[in-house]
Write an enzyme that holds these catalytic residues in place. Structure first.
Site: not given
Ligand code: APR
Length: 242
Positions: A106, A114, A134
């Site tokens: 998870h 990003c 990013c």
């Protein structure tokens, strides 16, 4: 070759002071899960979701692995290549305990992702401020690296892979509300459930009243207290002499 598949959940980190989700004092008791952990909530209020994970990330810095994390990290190195430990937890307590092969189904709290190129990069325990860029594509649309309800979980491919290659299944500290551990346990001759609470099965059509009835062994203890019994069963499974 005999191998072990471990699926852990929030109960594994409960003794380290991290709330579970569905226990009486669970997170989902204090937050509306759909507001802070779903695609709808993210579209509706990005800042509310970002603040939720910022708070959890800063809290994580002071949390330490408990005895169960340490034992699970030790068996990972003792039986190198024969343990698949898949966790639903987004905390880094297994890594703090020395695990190198833990698989996060998870996502991970200490990373960001990003939204353009899906690059995942580390943020540590800091808060996401909105000024992150990013490192791969330079895009500014950055989000938490946590799988929310309504989103796909690409790492789930590891569930079927490890089921196919394993001979013993161990479920630790998960209610099975998201990943149905009874359906996994059904595929195994050998299995262990570790949970201090006896959990009822969710459907009235279920042939079993309790989840533990799907398991060979039920260690009804907290994770840390269950480790010695679990290690004994693992030793027998691998045919180790006492
Ligand atoms: N040791 C072992 N198990 C424990 C302990 C403990 N000390 N304390 C509680 N538990 C058990 C509870 O009895 C319960 O069965 O851990 C389980 C925790 O269940 P949940 O709160 O439902 O957590 P989890 O199964 O990990 O949730 C799955 O749901 O909310 C989403 O994405 C989130 O990964 C999470 C997923």
């Amino acid at each position: 070759m005999k191998r072990i598949m471990i699926l852990s959940g929030a109960g594994l980190s409960a003794e380290s002071g991290i709330s579970t989700f569905r226990d009486s004092d669970g997170l989902w008791e204090n937050y509306n899960v759909m507001d802070v952990c779903s695609t709808q909530g993210w579209i509706k209020d990005r800042q509310l979701v970002t603040d939720f994970y910022n708070k959890r990330r800063s809290e994580l810095e002071s949390k330490n692995p408990n005895h169960a994390h340490e034992v699970l990290a030790q068996i990972e190195s003792k039986y190198r290549g024969r343990i698949f430990h898949l966790t639903q937890n987004i905390d880094n307590l297994m890594e703090k305990a020395g695990s190198k092969e833990i698989i996060h189904l998870h996502g991970t709290l200490t990373d960001l992702r990003c939204e353009a190129c899906t690059e995942v990069f580390n943020l540590g325990y800091a808060a996401q401020t909105g000024s992150e860029v990013c490192p791969q594509c330079g895009n500014k649309r950055i989000r938490h690296n946590v799988v929310m309800f309504g989103e796909s979980a690409p790492e789930y491919v590891h569930i079927t892979n490890s089921m196919k290659q394993s001979t013993l299944f161990i479920a630790i500290g998960t209610s099975g509300a998201v990943i149905d551990i009874t359906q996994i346990a059904k595929e195994f001759k050998h299995s262990i459930l570790i949970d201090p609470k006896r959990q009822a099965t969710s459907s009235s059509y279920d042939p079993h009243q309790y989840i533990d009835e799907y398991f060979e062994h039920f260690i009804q203890k907290k994770a840390s207290a269950a480790m010695d019994e679990m290690l004994e069963i693992i030793g027998n499974h691998f045919g180790e002499k006492k």
